[in-house]
Write an enzyme that holds these catalytic residues in place. Sequence first.
Site, short mmCIF file in Angstrom:
data_model
loop_
_atom_site.label_atom_id
_atom_site.label_comp_id
_atom_site.label_asym_id
_atom_site.label_seq_id
_atom_site.Cartn_x
_atom_site.Cartn_y
_atom_site.Cartn_z
CG LEU A 10 -1.98 -1.09 1.27
CD1 LEU A 10 -2.03 -1.75 2.62
CD2 LEU A 10 -3.35 -0.52 0.93
CG ASP A 11 1.18 5.61 -2.28
OD1 ASP A 11 2.36 5.85 -2.00
OD2 ASP A 11 0.36 6.49 -2.61
CG LEU A 12 1.66 7.14 4.05
CD1 LEU A 12 0.73 6.30 4.95
CD2 LEU A 12 2.96 7.46 4.78
#
Length: 223
Positions: A10-12
Amino acid sequence: MCSPTPSVLLDLDGTLIDSQVGILSSCKAALRTLGHVPKPSLDLSTIIGPPIEEIMRSLLEPYNDDRVSEAVEAYRTDYGQSGLFESVPYPGVAAALTAMQQSGARLYLATSKRKSFAQRILDHLELAAYFDGVYGSEVGGALDQKPELISHIIEQQALIPSHCVMVGDRRYDVVGAHANKMRALGILWGYGSRDELEAARADELVAEVASLPTASLKMATAG
């Protein structure tokens, strides 16, 4: 034979958290440190996502200033003191992470943000416990590009790309995933547009946080 455990990367920024206020504040602080007067109308919504070096290069261009390294240092000083604490999770993110975790998936943070900042944000927002690993750029510029970052995570965690999915809001996430033979799930509540994600050939798009667990797990278990 048991199937490999599904893994969700997951990207932030723009995926789990809305970080625009803090990033904008620290970018303005960096410009002031270098002697510039930021425009009141400065909007970062279309350029959040790539490494901070690229963002600062873009912001300095109108001033004909090439002091990118100095700007980045000034940005990180301000961001570490105050900017990172202005991030807020998108509504429903904690519930989505809980659902993915309870399904048996392993969750990994994969951000171009400095790893130390990402960890502090997760701790501050009480999201750290959901992750089996937190990965971001390192001092000196290592791992600040998504292809190499995802490759590093695969190697460190002995992941099988065909049983993983990268979730993010910008083309960088899609490109990084595909460079590592991994599917990419584009999300539409962040800073990237549908056109950007479709042009990058995201494998699927999801418009609501509530749909994230089902969509990501489906892609990570497709094999």
